[in-house]
Write a protein that holds these residues in place. Structure first.
Motif, PDB file in Angstrom:
ATOM      1  N   LEU A 187       0.830  -1.201   0.000  1.00 35.05           N
ATOM      2  CA  LEU A 187       0.000   0.000   0.000  1.00 35.05           C
ATOM      3  C   LEU A 187       0.867   1.254   0.000  1.00 35.05           C
ATOM      4  CD1 LEU A 187      -2.833  -1.022   2.499  1.00 35.05           C
ATOM      5  CD2 LEU A 187      -2.871  -1.090  -0.003  1.00 35.05           C
ATOM      6  N   ASP A 188       1.993   1.198   0.718  1.00 32.25           N
ATOM      7  CA  ASP A 188       2.922   2.333   0.712  1.00 32.25           C
ATOM      8  C   ASP A 188       3.436   2.612  -0.698  1.00 32.25           C
ATOM      9  OD1 ASP A 188       2.739   2.810   3.426  1.00 32.25           O
ATOM     10  OD2 ASP A 188       4.480   1.593   3.936  1.00 32.25           O
ATOM     11  N   VAL A 189       3.797   1.552  -1.404  1.00 37.51           N
ATOM     12  CA  VAL A 189       4.324   1.708  -2.764  1.00 37.51           C
ATOM     13  C   VAL A 189       3.277   2.326  -3.676  1.00 37.51           C
ATOM     14  CG1 VAL A 189       5.045   0.439  -4.825  1.00 37.51           C
ATOM     15  CG2 VAL A 189       6.036  -0.121  -2.607  1.00 37.51           C
ATOM     16  N   LEU A 190       2.055   1.802  -3.623  1.00 34.26           N
ATOM     17  CA  LEU A 190       1.002   2.316  -4.488  1.00 34.26           C
ATOM     18  C   LEU A 190       0.667   3.771  -4.175  1.00 34.26           C
ATOM     19  CD1 LEU A 190      -1.403  -0.760  -4.535  1.00 34.26           C
ATOM     20  CD2 LEU A 190       0.068   0.037  -6.379  1.00 34.26           C
ATOM     21  N   ALA A 191       0.736   4.139  -2.903  1.00 31.23           N
ATOM     22  CA  ALA A 191       0.374   5.491  -2.501  1.00 31.23           C
ATOM     23  C   ALA A 191       1.491   6.501  -2.720  1.00 31.23           C
ATOM     24  CB  ALA A 191      -0.041   5.494  -1.023  1.00 31.23           C
ATOM     25  N   GLU A 192       2.747   6.052  -2.632  1.00 38.98           N
ATOM     26  CA  GLU A 192       3.857   7.006  -2.598  1.00 38.98           C
ATOM     27  C   GLU A 192       4.738   7.013  -3.835  1.00 38.98           C
ATOM     28  OE1 GLU A 192       5.951   5.975   0.923  1.00 38.98           O
ATOM     29  OE2 GLU A 192       4.229   6.321   2.254  1.00 38.98           O
ATOM     30  N   ARG A 193       4.889   5.882  -4.515  1.00 44.36           N
ATOM     31  CA  ARG A 193       5.819   5.841  -5.648  1.00 44.36           C
ATOM     32  C   ARG A 193       5.279   6.605  -6.849  1.00 44.36           C
ATOM     33  NH1 ARG A 193       8.717   0.453  -7.412  1.00 44.36           N
ATOM     34  NH2 ARG A 193       9.588   2.022  -8.793  1.00 44.36           N
ATOM     35  N   ASP A 194       6.194   7.253  -7.550  1.00 45.25           N
ATOM     36  CA  ASP A 194       5.849   8.019  -8.748  1.00 45.25           C
ATOM     37  C   ASP A 194       6.977   7.840  -9.751  1.00 45.25           C
ATOM     38  OD1 ASP A 194       4.547   9.727 -10.474  1.00 45.25           O
ATOM     39  OD2 ASP A 194       5.162  11.561  -9.438  1.00 45.25           O
ATOM     40  N   PRO A 195       7.120   6.626 -10.322  1.00 45.60           N
ATOM     41  CA  PRO A 195       8.307   6.273 -11.104  1.00 45.60           C
ATOM     42  C   PRO A 195       8.578   7.160 -12.307  1.00 45.60           C
ATOM     43  CG  PRO A 195       6.568   4.644 -11.381  1.00 45.60           C
ATOM     44  CD  PRO A 195       6.161   5.503 -10.229  1.00 45.60           C
ATOM     45  N   VAL A 196       7.546   7.662 -12.971  1.00 51.33           N
ATOM     46  CA  VAL A 196       7.765   8.516 -14.150  1.00 51.33           C
ATOM     47  C   VAL A 196       7.306   9.947 -13.923  1.00 51.33           C
ATOM     48  CG1 VAL A 196       7.709   6.605 -15.778  1.00 51.33           C
ATOM     49  CG2 VAL A 196       5.572   7.761 -15.166  1.00 51.33           C
ATOM     50  N   GLY A 197       6.981  10.265 -12.685  1.00 53.60           N
ATOM     51  CA  GLY A 197       6.649  11.641 -12.353  1.00 53.60           C
ATOM     52  C   GLY A 197       5.262  12.106 -12.743  1.00 53.60           C
ATOM     53  N   LEU A 198       4.349  11.190 -13.052  1.00 52.56           N
ATOM     54  CA  LEU A 198       3.013  11.600 -13.467  1.00 52.56           C
ATOM     55  C   LEU A 198       2.220  12.235 -12.319  1.00 52.56           C
ATOM     56  CD1 LEU A 198       1.840   8.698 -15.814  1.00 52.56           C
ATOM     57  CD2 LEU A 198       2.807  10.928 -16.416  1.00 52.56           C
ATOM     58  N   LYS A 199       2.388  11.692 -11.115  1.00 48.35           N
ATOM     59  CA  LYS A 199       1.673  12.275  -9.979  1.00 48.35           C
ATOM     60  C   LYS A 199       2.098  13.727  -9.757  1.00 48.35           C
ATOM     61  CE  LYS A 199       1.144   7.921  -7.427  1.00 48.35           C
ATOM     62  NZ  LYS A 199       1.431   7.214  -6.148  1.00 48.35           N
ATOM     63  N   ALA A 200       3.396  13.970  -9.841  1.00 48.72           N
ATOM     64  CA  ALA A 200       3.908  15.328  -9.646  1.00 48.72           C
ATOM     65  C   ALA A 200       3.367  16.274 -10.711  1.00 48.72           C
ATOM     66  CB  ALA A 200       5.437  15.317  -9.674  1.00 48.72           C
ATOM     67  N   ARG A 201       3.178  15.756 -11.915  1.00 49.39           N
ATOM     68  CA  ARG A 201       2.683  16.602 -13.002  1.00 49.39           C
ATOM     69  C   ARG A 201       1.230  17.045 -12.802  1.00 49.39           C
ATOM     70  NH1 ARG A 201       5.077  17.372 -17.946  1.00 49.39           N
ATOM     71  NH2 ARG A 201       7.213  16.578 -18.068  1.00 49.39           N
ATOM     72  N   THR A 202       0.502  16.355 -11.953  1.00 42.48           N
ATOM     73  CA  THR A 202      -0.882  16.767 -11.723  1.00 42.48           C
ATOM     74  C   THR A 202      -0.954  18.076 -10.949  1.00 42.48           C
ATOM     75  OG1 THR A 202      -1.104  15.504  -9.641  1.00 42.48           O
ATOM     76  CG2 THR A 202      -1.641  14.355 -11.697  1.00 42.48           C
ATOM     77  N   PHE A 203       0.189  18.511 -10.403  1.00 43.66           N
ATOM     78  CA  PHE A 203       0.228  19.759  -9.640  1.00 43.66           C
ATOM     79  C   PHE A 203       0.774  20.937 -10.460  1.00 43.66           C
ATOM     80  CE2 PHE A 203       0.396  16.377  -6.495  1.00 43.66           C
ATOM     81  CZ  PHE A 203      -0.514  16.802  -5.537  1.00 43.66           C
ATOM     82  N   ARG A 204       1.266  20.658 -11.655  1.00 48.17           N
ATOM     83  CA  ARG A 204       1.875  21.724 -12.463  1.00 48.17           C
ATOM     84  C   ARG A 204       0.917  22.251 -13.520  1.00 48.17           C
ATOM     85  NH1 ARG A 204       3.908  20.443 -17.595  1.00 48.17           N
ATOM     86  NH2 ARG A 204       5.567  21.998 -17.425  1.00 48.17           N
ATOM     87  N   ARG A 205       1.219  23.431 -14.017  1.00 46.24           N
ATOM     88  CA  ARG A 205       0.466  24.019 -15.112  1.00 46.24           C
ATOM     89  C   ARG A 205       1.351  24.080 -16.357  1.00 46.24           C
ATOM     90  NH1 ARG A 205      -2.822  29.214 -12.490  1.00 46.24           N
ATOM     91  NH2 ARG A 205      -4.079  27.985 -11.011  1.00 46.24           N
ATOM     92  N   PRO A 206       0.761  23.886 -17.531  1.00 48.87           N
ATOM     93  CA  PRO A 206       1.554  23.962 -18.770  1.00 48.87           C
ATOM     94  C   PRO A 206       2.195  25.340 -18.935  1.00 48.87           C
ATOM     95  CG  PRO A 206      -0.597  22.967 -19.173  1.00 48.87           C
ATOM     96  CD  PRO A 206      -0.639  23.534 -17.785  1.00 48.87           C
ATOM     97  N   THR A 207       3.374  25.364 -19.532  1.00 53.82           N
ATOM     98  CA  THR A 207       4.079  26.620 -19.798  1.00 53.82           C
ATOM     99  C   THR A 207       4.418  26.705 -21.286  1.00 53.82           C
ATOM    100  OG1 THR A 207       6.295  25.706 -19.437  1.00 53.82           O
ATOM    101  CG2 THR A 207       5.095  26.502 -17.498  1.00 53.82           C
ATOM    102  N   VAL A 208       4.827  27.875 -21.720  1.00 54.17           N
ATOM    103  CA  VAL A 208       5.144  28.072 -23.140  1.00 54.17           C
ATOM    104  C   VAL A 208       6.402  27.312 -23.532  1.00 54.17           C
ATOM    105  CG1 VAL A 208       4.024  30.313 -23.272  1.00 54.17           C
ATOM    106  CG2 VAL A 208       6.407  30.185 -22.539  1.00 54.17           C
ATOM    107  N   GLU A 209       7.216  26.939 -22.551  1.00 53.35           N
ATOM    108  CA  GLU A 209       8.445  26.198 -22.833  1.00 53.35           C
ATOM    109  C   GLU A 209       8.223  24.703 -22.951  1.00 53.35           C
ATOM    110  OE1 GLU A 209       8.232  28.326 -20.261  1.00 53.35           O
ATOM    111  OE2 GLU A 209       9.374  30.040 -21.042  1.00 53.35           O
ATOM    112  N   ASP A 210       7.005  24.242 -22.738  1.00 53.27           N
ATOM    113  CA  ASP A 210       6.730  22.807 -22.778  1.00 53.27           C
ATOM    114  C   ASP A 210       6.990  22.222 -24.160  1.00 53.27           C
ATOM    115  OD1 ASP A 210       6.029  22.780 -20.154  1.00 53.27           O
ATOM    116  OD2 ASP A 210       3.869  22.626 -20.468  1.00 53.27           O
ATOM    117  N   THR A 211       7.563  21.021 -24.160  1.00 53.04           N
ATOM    118  CA  THR A 211       7.821  20.309 -25.414  1.00 53.04           C
ATOM    119  C   THR A 211       6.663  19.367 -25.728  1.00 53.04           C
ATOM    120  OG1 THR A 211       8.917  18.472 -24.296  1.00 53.04           O
ATOM    121  CG2 THR A 211      10.281  20.375 -24.899  1.00 53.04           C
ATOM    122  N   ALA A 212       6.768  18.683 -26.861  1.00 45.95           N
ATOM    123  CA  ALA A 212       5.743  17.708 -27.235  1.00 45.95           C
ATOM    124  C   ALA A 212       5.678  16.579 -26.211  1.00 45.95           C
ATOM    125  CB  ALA A 212       6.042  17.146 -28.624  1.00 45.95           C
ATOM    126  N   ILE A 213       6.840  16.211 -25.663  1.00 42.23           N
ATOM    127  CA  ILE A 213       6.876  15.159 -24.644  1.00 42.23           C
ATOM    128  C   ILE A 213       6.135  15.624 -23.393  1.00 42.23           C
ATOM    129  CG2 ILE A 213       8.378  13.837 -23.106  1.00 42.23           C
ATOM    130  CD1 ILE A 213      10.443  13.766 -25.314  1.00 42.23           C
TER     131      ILE A 213
END
Length: 257
Positions: free
Chosen positions: A21-47
């Motif tokens: 349960l700790d792994v499922l709740a805390e791990r973010d191997p490719v950073g997708l969870k962190a991205r849910t807190f960010r806003r797109p910027t003009v410097e963003d790439t296609a990736i």
């Protein structure tokens, strides 16, 4: 079967469940969870655009660690685990019923069903502030086995407890359920005490082919009832400070014979 044997098996089960349960709740191997807190910027790439799209999809599921998850209260988080664990693990629990009554007579379904409900109950307890391992064992003993045990401080015996696999995603849940089922074989006489499917679904589950669907629906209902009983146990024991946020998660529950 004496209480000590049951508690030992449940403690080993919780030792597997908590890290997963700790792994499922805390791990973010490719950073997708962190991205849910960010806003797109003009410097963003296609990736960045692709990853942001994936992050939005993840956020839409209210996955633990996302921005949407933080907006949920304890009740909503509890039922998230019921729905997600139920959607994945209950398939494995119900699958034997595809073969009808002959396979239903085997203990496999009760073994997997008990393990599935144990995972959900621990997740629900955690979301309601109960993080002590010994409290988790007390709850499982009460809700799934109808046994009230007395807690005493002691070190748990983990010598034969499988090491949880450090992985994330649905396979982590399935692997954990199988590992939990393995340590529960020593208390096979307790498995039938867990919440079960309603009568009509148990009858239909004896029919080959359609039995799998009926068993799935019935097991999902049983899982929900187990979760409600777990929440009730948490509320009934909320006044005990040793059950909530204790640093003594390594303590074992000792019981009288």
């Amino acid at each position: 079967m004496d209480n000590r044997t049951v508690v030992t098996a449940l403690d080993r089960a919780v030792a597997i469940i908590d890290p997963v349960l700790d792994v499922l709740a805390e791990r973010d191997p490719v950073g997708l969870k962190a991205r849910t807190f960010r806003r797109p910027t003009v410097e963003d790439t296609a990736i960045d655009t692709v990853l942001d799209t994936l992050a939005k999809t993840l956020n839409a599921t209210d996955f633990p660690g996302t921005a949407a998850w933080l907006e949920l209260d304890a009740q909503a988080r509890s039922w998230w685990w019921v729905a997600r664990i139920g959607a994945v693990n209950t398939v494995a629990v119900a699958f034997p019923s595809v073969f009808g009554v002959l396979v239903n007579r085997l203990p496999l379904q009760d073994l997997l069903g008990f393990a599935n409900q144990a995972m959900v109950l621990v997740a629900v307890a955690r979301e309601n502030g109960v993080t002590d391992r010994s409290a988790h064992v007390s709850m499982l003993a009460s809700v799934l086995c109808g046994r009230e045990v007395v807690r005493e401080g002691a070190e748990p015996d983990t010598s034969s407890t499988p090491t949880p696999k450090r992985e994330c995603g649905p396979f982590a849940l399935l692997h954990a359920m199988w590992d939990v089922a393995a340590v529960l074989r020593d208390v096979s006489s307790e498995l039938a005490k867990r919440p079960h499917s309603r009568g009509i679904y148990r009858v239909l589950s004896a029919i080959p082919l359609v039995g799998g669907v009926a068993s799935y629906i019935g097991e999902r209902g049983a899982l929900s009832r187990a979760a409600k009983q777990g929440i009730g146990w948490v509320h009934a024991n909320a006044e005990s400070p040793s059950h909530v946020g204790s640093e003594g998660a390594s303590r074992m529950i000792r019981v009288s014979q």
